[in-house]
Every structure is written in C-alpha cells, then in structure tokens.
Design an enzyme around this catalytic site. Structure first.
Site, short mmCIF file in Angstrom:
data_model
loop_
_atom_site.label_atom_id
_atom_site.label_comp_id
_atom_site.label_asym_id
_atom_site.label_seq_id
_atom_site.Cartn_x
_atom_site.Cartn_y
_atom_site.Cartn_z
CG ASN A 1 -7.31 0.54 2.74
OD1 ASN A 1 -6.83 0.51 3.81
ND2 ASN A 1 -6.59 0.95 1.68
CG ASP A 2 -3.84 -1.76 2.96
OD1 ASP A 2 -4.08 -1.46 1.58
OD2 ASP A 2 -3.40 -1.05 3.70
N GLY B 1 -5.14 3.23 -3.17
CA GLY B 1 -6.56 3.78 -3.51
C GLY B 1 -6.32 5.42 -4.01
CG ASP C 1 -1.88 1.26 1.34
OD1 ASP C 1 -2.31 1.57 0.27
OD2 ASP C 1 -1.85 1.64 2.55
#
Length: 1091
Positions: free
Chosen positions: A774-775, A646, A390
């Site tokens: 989100n990871d 993102g 990320d």
C-alpha cells in the site's frame, strides 16, 4: 442452483457495472447475454520488453543534453574534415551509453523476474466438478478459484464458500493497507453450503458489480470481496469467483507506474552544460570570425606557393565558414566533459556498495542489511526536505501491550489482589467481562502468527483484525478472565473462580472510522441481554451518563499524555422488547439495497445511546527502536516529517505523540469535514479555525490532522468556483505546520499528497518510507523511495530505491551517507568543469598565435587520454572515499545536514568560483610558457624548441596542477588516494616517455618522437614547470591558510569565553555563556577539567 448475486449494494452513484457469469455458464438460455471481454490475470511492473528496450532506452539516454551533444559532435567528426579523430568523442560516448543501458536493463530484468514469480505461480480452478491446476496469469473473470490456507489470493474474488461451516474466513491484508492483523470475511449467504468441488460446480449465477476502481477502502466494505494480495489465514480452504483480474485488481490499480527519477544534481549539471555550451559557441564564433578577418589581409591568406584564384576563394564561402565553425567546435568540444558522465555513473554504482556494506545498518533479527535498488539517487539522500512515512510496521512494530485500566475512577495495573480491595466488585467483573466479550478476536492453535506468539502456558493464540483487541483480551486474562473462543455463536470465558461462562453472541456492531467505536449484543445463560461498547473517549462520553465521565476522564487524559492508546468501555442492559426492535431494524438495514451504510449507521446510533460508563484501558503500541530519537534528528536536520497512514485517527495521533512528532505544546488543527460545505466553512472562517495564513503566530507550533475523505473533497473539488481554491489553502496550511498526520489514506491518496508537495514552488526534495504494497505508490512518486524490510512482505522494498531493515537506519542513511554522497558528487561535477576549462582555454588562446588555423595545441594522444587516463582516477577515488567531516560527527550533529541542503554546493556562486579559478589557471599555463619561449633558445647548444614542445610543457603543467589541486582538497587520506594521485602523475610521465620514445608504424606523423625527453633536458623548463604549478595553486594555498587561521582563532576565542564563563559562574556572576558542543572535549581549559 440458480441465483443472481448483487454484491455491491448501495453503490447507486457508480458510473458503470460489469456482469460476471460464474463458471462461464449463463443463468438461462432465454437471457440476452453478450459476453464481455476482460483483461487476463498478468501483472506487469517492468518498464521494457525485449523488443522495445533498445529504442526506448536510447531515446531516454539521448534526452540528456550531454549525450545528445556528443552524438552531434561525433557525427560532425565523421562527416566533416576536422582537426581531431572521431574516436576522441565516439569512444567515451559509446562507453557511457553501453554502461547505462546494461545497468538499467539489469534492473528491469529483476522486475521481470519478480512479475514471473507471481504470474507463473500455480492456482486451482474448479472445472466440471474437478480441480484443474493452472498458472495464475491464465485465470479469467468468472473462474471459480480454490485458495488454501496461507496462500495469497491470485485476483479479486467474491467469497462463495468456506471449509468453515459458518461460511467465514480470516485474511491478512498487510500488503494492501499495511495491517498485518486478521480480518473476518463472510461468504455470500446463498452459497455458504456449497463447500465441495462438486457442490460449487452446480452453481449457476451471475454477479453484477461495479467497474474496477482504485478506491481501496470503499471496496473493502463488502465483507464477501477478497482482494488480490491478501492472504488466507486460519481457514482450510475457500471458494471464490474471479471478478477483477490482472491490472484491473485493486492492488494493480493502486500501483503507480515506475518512472525514471532524476536527481537535482543532474539538473544542475544540465544547467552548467548550457553555460559551457554557450562558452564553446562563443569561442568557435570568435575564432571563425577572426580567421576570416585575418585572411582578409592578402599576405595572411595563403602562402605564395599555394595561392588560390579569386574564383576559388569566393566559391562556397558560406559553406566553408560553416565547416570552419564546426571544426572549431570540434577542436574546443573537450570543454564539455563527456567523461564526467562515465565517472558519475561509476561513482554512483561503486558508491552504492558502501550503503550495502554498512555494518551499523545490518539487522540481526532478519539477518539482512541495507539494499540499494537504484544507485542514480545517492546524492538526493543529502538534499531531503520532506519525509513522508507510513505508520504501521514503519514507525511501530505493530505489537500491542496492555498497560493498565481504570474502573469507576480506580486504577488497576499489575496486582490482581487490588480488585478485592475496592468496593463494588461486580463493576470490576462487569468491566472484565466486557473486555472478554466486546471484540472480534478468534482462537487458533498455538504457533507463530504475524509475530504474535501464544502464551507458553496455553495451547492457543489470539488472532484479530486489530492488535488492540488482542492486547485487551490478554489484559483481561491477566486479571483472571480468559476468553476461550467462539463456538456456534456462543462466546466462552473462564472467570476468576475457574468457572466457564457462556454468552450467546446476537449482534456485532462493527467498528468504523466515523463512529470510532464497536459494540456487541449478548445474552447470558439466565436470559439477560447486554450491550457492551468500547471506543474512543470522544465517541463514548457523549453517549453515557454525564455524571460518570469526570472520574474516568482524568485517567484517560493522563494516559493520552503518556502516549498510550486509550479506549473507554460502556454497557447497557436491554429488555426483550428493546432487543426485538433493534434486531428488526438491524436486519432491515442489512438487507437494504439502497443507502445501506446510512441506514446501518442510523440503527447503530440509536442503539448505542444512554449507556453507562464502566472504565477505560491503556494500551501501548510498541514503537520501533530509537524512533523518537530518529525523528528528532530529522527535524533538527531541517526536514519536515509527515505521517500518511491507513490507520484510525486516534491510533495514529497517539503514535505521533509517542514518537515526538507532535509535542505537548503543539496546537493540533483537525480537518475532518464530511461535506464540501463544512470544508468551505473551515477554510474560510478564520475566526473559528486558525487555518488561514493571517492567523498563524510565530511562537506557536502547529500540527495538522486530516483524513482521507476530507482529502478527496479538497484534492478533487467540484466545479463551482468556491471549491477550486481549497487545494491552495490546504497546501499553505500544510507547509506552515511543523508536522502533518493524514489518516485513513488510500494508497493513491498517499501518492497525491507526495505529488502535491513535490510540485510546490521550489520543488523540494521528497522522501517516502513504507513497508507494505500500500506504500508502493508514494514510494514511486517521491524523489527518493525507501522500503522497510518489515513483516508485511517485500513489495515496498522491491519497488523502492533503497531498502533498510528499520526506520532508525534512516538517520545514518541521510545524515551521514546522504551528506557525504552529495558533497562528493558536487565536488566531482565542479572539478570536471574546472579541469576541462583549464584544459581547453590554452587551446583557444593558441589560435591567436597560429593564424586561427585550427592547429591543435596538444597531441591527439593527450587529447584522448586527458580525461580517460591522466585525471580520471584521482577524482573517482576522491568521490568515493572523501570524508570532509567524520561520519560519527555527521550522525550526532544533524544541523550539519542543513549546510549542504538546497543544493548549496551546486549553486551559481560556487560554480562561478570554480569557473574563474579554471580561467585563471588556464591563463597562467599558456602565458607562463609563452613568456618562457620569448627566449628563442632554451638550451646551451642553441637548439630551438618547436610548437609540440610548447604544447607538451603546457599540458605537463596542466596535469600536475589539476591533480595537486585535488590533493589540496582531500581531507581524508587513504592508501588508495595516495596510489591514484601519485600513480596518475607517474603514469603520465611514463606514458610521455614511452609515447615519444618509440616510432609507431600506424602513425602518419611521428610529431611527438623524443619531444618529452628532449624537453626535460632543459633546466629552464624544469624551473618554469615548478614555478607555474606554484603560481596556479597559490590562491588555493592562500585560501586554505586563511581558513585554518580563522578556525584556530575561533576555537581559541570559544575556549577563552568558556573559561571566563565558568570562572564568572563560580564567583556568582550572572554571565551566560554559549559554546557549540563540538568545541567541548575531554581535557582541560585554563586549568578547568572538562569531562
């Protein structure tokens, strides 16, 4: 109050909808309404329950070949009359199953505890105009929920009302999309005034919305949808109605279930087990066949005093052959090392503590060190080929700093006085006013907010959805223009003369990834109308006067080369007529129920045209400490690093340049098509884009950039034949690129990318790194998941296999710990197969000399304790403590990592070497002692030794040889190695004396009584044991000596070349010398001082 809310306008292509009744009160009695059933609000991330733990865990464990095999052997020993006791295989198997079940049960209990913390948390529901406290898991779809400041939304809510009179609230979505900055959400316009319990309870409404779907960014569009996992900030309280609950929330749908990960070492073990199982079957088949060949001779069948009748011999002959075969299987089953699994489990569990104890991986800022959640994958850390990371919070600290700006081609950095020295002061003031007005920054009373501390002199803090905006506002403040906040749609700024200016905020044209810019329309106190716009240079330049571009473009390009994030600023003065037209178009587009996004984009496009360029800004996104050095080390170790984020493309690209993922020489391939037709063009036309394999050149380094929208078109192609090949072509492009950057990725898309690479030919080992919820999906999908203990919650570290405080700690985790773990466990596996082959081969050979009667060569106590006591501790200590190369050397020389990559130490070649070594030593043990026994009397008094003495001598040579072999392999000696190696040998001798020195009442036969003591009274036995140990180890000793001589010769040759090269260089010769850095140390070579 009656109303019908449609909150997902523009979603005409959705598959289905759901109707939510707010407060569980139908709009009218005449409406036909069928109550729908929705799931409750419980979150489940655990794997087992109390009821299914035992069967499910046992099923998973007996999927292992060795566990299943030993279960069969144990049942055979119980059912059939075999030469050995069922305890010899049942006890180790029971220990392995129990230890593994306890470990996995404990890990799942931790997940249950984490789930309960969320499910049992208290929330407030509005019922009958009163607040009712409930547990989070009891929220139902349609409930009106009250959320207070700094609380996390318990489910997905439609935002109805707020304590703010303008119906806004601010949230952070760090656990969803990795961004820890503030985002502004707006209440549904019709319900904004219902800001008390009594008022909100009067609402009678239904909501029509789409069915749950995991697409996070598509759903983040509606500004009145508040997602579970986001946190309310800078707002006293809000009211919302629950529309998605429990496992149907966006957060849960983007959570990928936890599956059991298996290491490449375990797969190699299974392969080796199959080979040894074939050897075992071959031995049992040979012995069974030869037994009946032997018994075909009448004189070899039965002794005269126990002769069987012909009928008895032929009755159940097939059954007797089968039971004999099973008996031989049991006799030789020790060639399959069940105790290896016990040792491997202990090595992994105990070895994981070294990561937790590593002081260099302790972070003083958060007062935490590394954490191991799954010890099963330690060795995988030494085999990683792809690293997926990320960006926000993982590569960067998410902390922006204003560096400089350029106005009409003139550069301004630190000194405010420079402004008056340049002509056209009004342009500079216009630029700074643009920075103060063109943003979505909010003001909050000073305190600690997401790591952004207010300035000591002022009593407020800036908060925003983008850290860039805060940096730009602070940059303007540095030059004398201070933003004072937004009040009743008026933006206040203080200019250089300490005067307060007021601007009415008329419209905000929000940023989106397609336009890559944002604008505001404001009215001054004199009635003038201005549009201020800021965005990426590629987005601004086509929309300004072309003659204004060049002088600013030079500065933008230079700042981009330096790794700064650049934004261009433009403006346009509007007439009242132009504004009225824009205002009407914007309002019509906002109210549209169909194609709303397309209509808004068209208005934005028309409005942001024919502008004038003022200047550009440069902002630095502070990278994590030692980030560039860490990524370079990973590259040097042979790993490919992919960034999956993102975030916006420009932001991510500049970060990749700053951390040296992309070099200045890297040719970037951008794949950002919006339609299938564009992708078809990009991927098929090699003349235009170098994306087809035949267009690659060996000398050029390529990097790929792709966004989430394009990825969806590639990974989820339409049914036509032309689009089915996109995925394969895309994969070929990715694998040929030195680095890949994927932007605007939804969490499940990150997992898709990891899965795609993981399933390519060769099954490369993948590692995912992230710090937010989100990871989690990509962390669970990769072979190894690493969580960063960042500012964005603990979801990633809780769901990861390993958690570290900073990205820089990956260097030591992989290059040192991973390398050593792999070498240790690879040696452990090969050593176990080797020592068990040494152990069982003499037993097989002995059958040729005992008429294939299934007579054991070793005593039952020796059979049971060989793997459990006599040889287990030395290899366990070796596998925990061995350092064949110094840790500092491993960390500083990443290329050493490649020497053990691709499972190098567990390939068939080293396996065959260990197997032949074991076979050679087994032959030496047996036939060495056999030749010793050719002399019928080994003592002066003529007393003859028996078969148990024969077996004990073989066993003694065996135990000493395999233990000393490990001592020869040890490069890093500690007191513990000495203790377990010499202690194990001493324990064997002591046990043998003790076992044979006492008459044990629970034994039927005292066959070992005084055997060991009597054996050692013979000088010939002593000489034979010492000689056989030396002969067995001689190939290893010879190999070590030859390697040592070769290394010394290589070192001397390099020293000579170095001396000659320096001397030649001093005399002006053109000789060029290459020497490995590890060979150059402080000292002197040939009279030359080396510092």
């Amino acid at each position: 109050m009656d109303c019908r809310l449609r909150v997902c306008a523009g979603e005409e292509k959705r598959v289905g909808t759901r109707t939510v009744v707010v407060g569980h009160r139908p709009v009218s009695e005449t409406d036909a309404y069928v109550a729908q059933k929705f799931c409750d609000n419980r979150i489940v991330s655990s794997k087992y329950t109390l009821w299914n733990f035992l069967p499910k865990n046992l099923f998973e464990q007996f999927r292992r070949i060795a566990n299943f095999y030993f279960l069969i052997i144990f049942l055979v020993q119980v059912i059939v009359d075999t030469p050995t006791s069922p305890v010899t295989s049942g006890l180790p198997l029971f220990f392995v199953i129990t230890v593994t079940a306890i470990k996995q049960g404990y890990e799942d209990w931790l997940r249950h505890r984490a789930d309960n913390e969320v499910n049992k948390s208290n929330v407030f529901i509005v019922e009958n105009a009163k607040q009712v406290q409930k547990e989070s898991e009891k929220i139902k779809v349609g409930d009106i929920v009250e959320v207070k400041a700094d609380e996390t939304f318990p489910c997905d809510l439609i935002f109805l009302a707020s304590s703010s009179p303008d119906g806004t609230c601010y949230v952070t979505t760090a656990s969803l999309d990795g961004e820890s900055n503030f985002k502004t959400h707006y209440a549904v316009r019709d319900t904004t005034v219902l800001c008390t319990d009594e008022a909100i309870d009067t609402l009678t409404a239904t909501i029509e919305c789409e069915q749950p779907q995991p697409d996070l960014y598509k759903s983040l569009g509606p500004e009145n949808l508040l997602l579970k996992g986001a946190t309310l900030k800078n707002t006293q309280k809000i009211y919302g109605v629950a529309v998605y609950t429990g496992m149907e929330t966006k957060m849960a749908l983007n959570y990928q279930g936890k599956s059991q990960k298996r290491s490449a070492v375990e797969k190699s073990i299974n392969g080796f087990l199959i080979v040894y199982l074939c050897i075992l079957l071959s031995k049992a088949t040979v012995c069974t066949t030869l037994k009946y060949v032997w018994q075909s001779n009448p004189f070899n069948d039965e002794p005269w005093y126990n002769e069987k009748t012909k009928k008895e011999k032929e009755t159940f002959k097939v059954l007797r052959m089968f039971t004999d075969f099973l008996s031989f299987m049991v006799l030789f089953n020790f060639i399959i090392p069940v105790s290896m699994y016990v040792t491997v489990e202990m090595q992994k569990f105990l070895g994981s503590f070294f990561i937790s104890w590593d002081k260099e991986m302790y972070d003083e800022e958060i007062k935490e060190g590394a954490l191991v959640n799954t010890s099963d994958l330690n060795e995988e850390l030494g085999q990683v080929e792809y690293v997926f990371t990320d960006k926000t919070g993982t590569l960067t600290e998410n902390s922006m700093e204003f560096i400089e700006c350029c106005i009409d081609g003139h550069k301004y950095k630190d000194c405010i006085s420079e402004m008056g020295s340049v002509h056209g002061v009004s342009r500079e003031e216009l630029f700074l006013r643009a920075l103060c007005l063109c943003h979505t920054v909010q003001i909050k009373e000073a305190d600690q907010v997401d790591g952004l501390m207010g300035h000591p002199e002022r009593k407020y803090t800036y908060i925003s959805s983008s850290p860039d905006e805060i940096a730009l506002v602070k940059g303007a403040e540095k030059y004398g223009f201070t933003f004072l906040g937004l009040e009743n749609d008026f933006m206040k700024i203080r200019n250089q003369k300490n005067e307060t200016e007021m601007y009415q905020l008329l419209h905000v044209l929000n940023f989106d990834p397609v336009r890559r810019r944002m604008s505001v329309i404001v009215r001054t106190t004199t009635g003038k109308l201005f549009l201020f716009c800021k965005g990426a240079d590629s987005s601004i330049f086509p929309r300004v006067q072309q003659e204004e571009i060049q002088q600013t473009k030079v500065h933008v390009d230079r700042n981009a080369m330096d790794g700064y994030r650049t934004l261009c600023v433009a403006f346009k003065e509007l007439t009242q007529k132009e504004y009225d037209k824009i205002d009407k178009q914007l309002n019509e587009a906002k109210m549209a129920l169909q194609d709303r996004e397309e209509k808004m984009a068209k208005v934005f496009e028309d409005t942001e045209a024919d502008m004038h360029l003022i200047g550009a800004t440069a902002v630095e996104d502070r990278l994590q400490e030692q980030l560039a050095e860490t990524i370079e080390a990973l590259h040097a170790a042979g790993m490919k690093v992919w960034v999956l984020t993102g975030d916006k493309m420009e932001t991510a690209k500049s970060t990749c340049y700053a951390c040296r993922l992309f070099q200045t020489s890297t040719e970037l391939l951008e794949l950002t098509a919006r339609t299938v037709g564009e992708i078809n063009f990009l991927m098929s036309d090699s003349k235009h884009v170098p994306c087809v394999p035949r267009s690659w050149t060996l000398t050029q380094e390529y990097g790929l950039i792709i966004d989430g929208a394009t990825l969806s078109l590639i990974l989820n192609p339409s049914q036509d034949s032309g689009s089915s090949n996109y995925k394969n072509i895309f994969l070929q492009i990715c694998l040929k690129c030195a680095a890949v950057l994927c932007c605007r990725m939804a969490p499940l898309q990150k997992a898709q990318i990891v899965r795609m690479v993981k399933n390519t030919k060769g099954s490369p080992i993948t590692l995912s790194v992230g710090d937010g919820a989100n990871d989690v999906s990509m962390i669970l999908e990769a072979h190894v998941g690493i969580g960063i203990k960042g500012k964005e919650g603990r979801q990633a570290s809780r769901n990861s296999d390993y958690a570290v405080p900073k990205f820089k700690h990956l260097r030591k985790l992989l290059l040192a710990h991973g390398h050593l773990y792999y070498v240790r466990i690879a040696h452990l596996v090969q050593y176990f197969f080797y020592k068990n082959l040494c152990f069982i081969l003499p037993q097989f050979l002995y059958q040729f000399f005992c008429g294939f009667s299934q007579q054991p060569l070793y005593d039952a106590a020796y059979l049971t304790m060989y793997n459990i006591c006599f040889t287990s501790l030395p290899i366990l200590a070796y596998s925990l403590l061995e350092q064949h190369i110094n840790i500092d050397t491993l960390t500083s020389d990443p290329q050493l990592y490649m020497k053990v990559s691709d499972n190098a130490m567990l390939q068939w070649r080293p396996f065959l070497y260990w197997t032949f070594l074991g076979a050679f030593e087994g032959l030496v043990f047996f036939f060495g002692v056999y030749f010793l026994f050719q002399n019928s009397s080994l003592e002066d008094n003529g007393k003859v030794f028996g078969n148990w003495t024969f077996g004990t001598i073989v066993f003694t040579v065996l135990v000493f040889t395999v233990t000393l072999k490990l001592a020869l392999d040890t490069r890093f000696w500690t007191w513990m190695n000495h203790f377990v190696i010499w202690g194990s040998l001493a324990f064997y001798v002591f046990f043998s004396f003790f076992w044979g020195g006492v008459i044990w009442p629970f034994l039927k036969q005292q066959r070992m009584y005084f055997v060991f003591t009597h054996m050692l009274t013979s000088v010939s036995t002593w000489l034979a044991i010492i000689l056989l140990i030396f002969i067995s180890l001689f190939p290893e000793i010879l190999l070590i000596v030859l390697k040592s001589i070769k290394e010394k010769n290589h070192q001397v040759r390099n020293e000579v070349i170095l001396c000659l090269g320096v001397g030649a260089g001093g005399s002006g010769s053109g000789l060029v010398v290459f020497a490995h850095p590890s060979l150059i140390t402080k000292g002197s070579y040939c009279g030359l001082s080396v510092q």
